[in-house]
Design an enzyme around this catalytic site. Structure first.
Site, PDB file in Angstrom:
ATOM      1  NE  ARG A 270     -10.779   0.701   7.643  1.00 25.41           N
ATOM      2  CZ  ARG A 270     -11.551  -0.349   7.932  1.00 25.41           C
ATOM      3  NH1 ARG A 270     -12.146  -0.431   9.091  1.00 25.41           N
ATOM      4  NH2 ARG A 270     -11.728  -1.328   7.057  1.00 25.41           N
TER       5      ARG A 270
ATOM      6  CD  GLN B 157      -6.758  -1.843  -2.005  1.00 28.28           C
ATOM      7  OE1 GLN B 157      -6.961  -0.882  -2.755  1.00 28.28           O
ATOM      8  NE2 GLN B 157      -7.512  -2.075  -0.940  1.00 28.28           N
TER       9      GLN B 157
ATOM     10  NE  ARG C 179      -9.014   5.870   6.390  1.00 28.01           N
ATOM     11  CZ  ARG C 179      -9.191   4.605   6.044  1.00 28.01           C
ATOM     12  NH1 ARG C 179      -8.211   3.729   6.216  1.00 28.01           N
ATOM     13  NH2 ARG C 179     -10.324   4.208   5.522  1.00 28.01           N
TER      14      ARG C 179
ATOM     15  CG  ASP D  79      -7.394  -0.401   6.494  1.00 35.78           C
ATOM     16  OD1 ASP D  79      -6.824   0.521   5.889  1.00 35.78           O
ATOM     17  OD2 ASP D  79      -8.025  -1.307   5.920  1.00 35.78           O
TER      18      ASP D  79
ATOM     19  CE  LYS E  49     -14.703   2.151   0.924  1.00 41.19           C
ATOM     20  NZ  LYS E  49     -13.533   1.316   1.120  1.00 41.19           N
TER      21      LYS E  49
ATOM     22  CB  SER F 113      -0.798  -2.901   3.154  1.00 47.21           C
ATOM     23  OG  SER F 113      -1.183  -1.623   3.572  1.00 47.21           O
TER      24      SER F 113
ATOM     25  CB  SER G   2      -2.323   0.972  -2.806  1.00 42.91           C
ATOM     26  OG  SER G   2      -3.257  -0.076  -2.637  1.00 42.91           O
TER      27      SER G   2
ATOM     28  CB  SER H  59      -9.231  -7.859   2.781  1.00 46.31           C
ATOM     29  OG  SER H  59      -9.108  -6.476   3.018  1.00 46.31           O
TER      30      SER H  59
ATOM     31  NE  ARG I 210      -8.660   5.181  -1.752  1.00 46.00           N
ATOM     32  CZ  ARG I 210      -9.010   4.077  -1.085  1.00 46.00           C
ATOM     33  NH1 ARG I 210     -10.292   3.760  -0.956  1.00 46.00           N
ATOM     34  NH2 ARG I 210      -8.093   3.302  -0.577  1.00 46.00           N
TER      35      ARG I 210
HETATM   36  O1  LIG Z   1      -5.960  -5.579  -0.200  1.00 47.35           O
HETATM   37  C1  LIG Z   1      -6.806  -5.220   0.615  1.00 47.35           C
HETATM   38  O2  LIG Z   1      -7.870  -5.858   0.784  1.00 47.35           O
HETATM   39  C2  LIG Z   1      -6.560  -4.014   1.413  1.00 47.35           C
HETATM   40  C3  LIG Z   1      -5.290  -3.500   1.517  1.00 47.35           C
HETATM   41  C4  LIG Z   1      -4.991  -2.292   2.292  1.00 47.35           C
HETATM   42  O3  LIG Z   1      -4.811  -1.225   1.394  1.00 47.35           O
HETATM   43  P1  LIG Z   1      -3.373  -0.603   0.966  1.00 47.35           P
HETATM   44  O4  LIG Z   1      -2.549  -1.684   0.415  1.00 47.35           O
HETATM   45  O5  LIG Z   1      -3.794   0.422  -0.046  1.00 47.35           O
HETATM   46  O6  LIG Z   1      -2.752  -0.011   2.212  1.00 47.35           O
HETATM   47  C5  LIG Z   1      -6.111  -1.912   3.248  1.00 47.35           C
HETATM   48  O7  LIG Z   1      -5.923  -0.598   3.702  1.00 47.35           O
HETATM   49  C6  LIG Z   1      -7.463  -1.995   2.567  1.00 47.35           C
HETATM   50  O8  LIG Z   1      -8.505  -1.643   3.452  1.00 47.35           O
HETATM   51  C7  LIG Z   1      -7.715  -3.412   2.105  1.00 47.35           C
HETATM   52  C1  LIG Z   2      -8.710   1.750   2.940  1.00 47.50           C
HETATM   53  C2  LIG Z   2      -9.823   1.037   3.048  1.00 47.50           C
HETATM   54  O1  LIG Z   2     -10.538   0.516   2.033  1.00 47.50           O
HETATM   55  P1  LIG Z   2     -10.221   0.310   0.486  1.00 47.50           P
HETATM   56  O2  LIG Z   2      -8.815   0.755   0.218  1.00 47.50           O
HETATM   57  O3  LIG Z   2     -10.393  -1.161   0.233  1.00 47.50           O
HETATM   58  O4  LIG Z   2     -11.254   1.126  -0.224  1.00 47.50           O
HETATM   59  C3  LIG Z   2     -10.410   0.749   4.377  1.00 47.50           C
HETATM   60  O5  LIG Z   2     -11.336  -0.089   4.436  1.00 47.50           O
HETATM   61  O6  LIG Z   2      -9.966   1.315   5.382  1.00 47.50           O
END
Ligand SMILES: O=C(O)C1=C[C@@H](OP(=O)(O)O)[C@@H](O)[C@H](O)C1
Ligand SMILES: C=C(OP(=O)(O)O)C(=O)O
Length: 412
Positions: free
Chosen positions: A368, A157, A327, A296, A394, A182, A155, A11, A109
């Site tokens: 994972r 993200q 998961r 995670d 990964k 998160s 998410s 990240s 996704r």
């Molecule tokens: O911003 C990031 O780098 C991440 C945020 C998390 O995702 P989510 O926000 O989708 O839970 C995590 O699970 C992922 O591995 C990395």
């Molecule tokens: C959810 C994961 O990755 P990403 O969402 O960044 O693909 C992870 O690394 O567990």
């Protein structure tokens, strides 16, 4: 005591690459993660015309605050959700036509709240197949900025992508979230934006991002705390001691809190200024834990849970169903294959004590699941067999070598 060197944070590497690309000047990244995700991110930037020089242990990125250096590009994001979600936002701040696609796993996704927000900001964005999924094309002509609301309940993200691009907009962004998972990843984003010179801040549910330019820095990437969870869990499970250097009290990564979960299960945990050490107890204790902030590490806990003296219940983790695989279902399926009593609901999983028996683990292409169940294999007579051991590439291509070294040292 065993010291285990863990590769760089996925990240932090992704964010540092984005910030470096968006900054004025040349950023030096030290100890970046070398894995499929981070190499995919760096190659995505290169495809967009950024200069990324990758030498062993040191990556250098020439920033371009105006956005991509090319007017047209096709970016393949592989399995990486950071690549697949952050780079379309970066491209949107530039000028040109940029197509993004990803692996079959990543195409499944979700992306909808992010693409919806970019459209709300005036970005022209089209999907080739399902709405809110890859492949997609961004026809970019800069982003003016303004206020918007965002659902980041599936998410974080989506929010991070918008926060990161905020300083490249003309007027800045004010983003109000209606839901958010998160959270520590968002705190990481804000901390790293500050490091690159932008004073983005959170006030209640609203994130204010000024149109204040990023500047290049010299950045040392921490080891990955989610990756560390496997070797810390190995110590907890086998009564051994493992130290991970480079991950301490000031870490930017929420997943280091997994060590706190191990402490609640009876492990001895020492979180120092620049390292974490876990020593396993004679027997782990059962625990109920809300993992919304650190999801995670759900598979790591689920895989060692059968060895506890009571039930382990993991709650509030619906979004683990939209990761590399579902998961909760994958953990349930594999625990059942090992002969472990387990039940799941919409956003939880509960695992009961049992001595696992040898089985083949269905990885579902998820690093994972592969790494977590390999740890359970340390105490499963006959061990476990992974149907796809290579999927660890990964985030941790060296995982199997690291585990083999632990087995050899501990005579397991
Ligand atoms: O911003 C990031 O780098 C991440 C945020 C998390 O995702 P989510 O926000 O989708 O839970 C995590 O699970 C992922 O591995 C990395
Ligand atoms: C959810 C994961 O990755 P990403 O969402 O960044 O693909 C992870 O690394 O567990």
């Amino acid at each position: 005591m065993t010291t285990v060197e863990i590769p760089g944070s996925k990240s932090i590497t992704a964010r540092a690459l984005f910030l470096a690309a968006a900054a004025e000047g040349s950023t030096v990244l030290r100890r970046p993660l070398l894995s499929d995700d981070s190499e995919g991110f760096a190659e995505g930037l290169a495809t967009l015309g950024y200069r990324v020089d990758r030498q062993p242990g040191v990556w250098t990125v020439e920033g371009r605050p105006a956005g991509p250096a090319v007017a047209e590009a096709e970016v393949f994001c592989r399995d990486g959700a950071t690549t697949a979600r952050f780079l379309p936002a970066l491209a949107a701040a530039g000028h040109g036509t940029f197509r993004f696609d990803a692996s079959a796993q990543m195409r499944r996704r979700p992306l909808g709240p992010l693409t919806g927000a970019l459209r709300e900001l005036g970005v022209e964005l089209t999907h080739e197949q399902a709405e809110g999924h890859h492949p997609l094309t961004v026809r970019a002509d800069g982003i003016k900025g303004g206020a918007l609301t965002l659902d980041a309940g599936l998410s974080s993200q989506f929010l991070t992508a918008l926060l990161l691009v905020g300083p490249l907009t003309a007027d800045g962004l004010d983003i109000t979230v209606t839901d958010l998972v998160s959270v520590p990843y968002v705190e990481m984003t804000l901390a790293m934006m500050r490091r690159f010179g932008n004073d983005a801040r959170r006030v209640g549910d609203t994130f204010h991002v000024p149109a204040q330019p990023y500047r290049a820095v010299d950045y040392l990437v921490e080891p990955d705390a989610s990756t560390a969870s496997y070797v810390l869990a190995a110590a907890a499970l086998t009564g051994r001691t493992v130290t991970v250097p480079g991950l301490g009290k000031d870490s930017l990564q929420g997943d280091l809190r997994f060590a706190e979960v191990l402490r609640r299960m009876g492990a001895d945990v020492d979180l120092g200024p620049d390292s974490v050490t876990v020593t396993g107890p004679d027997r782990l204790r059962g625990v109920t834990v809300n993992m919304r902030d650190i999801s995670d590490t759900v598979p790591t806990l689920a895989a060692i849970a059968p060895f506890a003296d009571g039930p382990v219940r993991i709650e509030d983790v619906y979004n683990t169903r939209v990761k590399e695989c579902d998961r909760l279902d994958a953990c349930e399926q594999n625990l059942r294959a090992l002969g472990v009593p387990v039940s799941t609901g919409r956003d939880w999983i509960e695992i009961h004590p049992a001595q696992p028996r040898s089985a083949e683990i269905a990885c579902h292409g998820d690093h994972r699941i592969a790494m977590a169940f390999s740890i359970a294999g340390l105490r499963t007579p006959g061990g476990v067999v992974l149907d796809d051991p290579g999927c660890v590439r990964k985030t941790f291509p060296g995982f199997h070598d690291t585990l083999a070294a632990l087995r050899a040292e501990w005579a397991l």
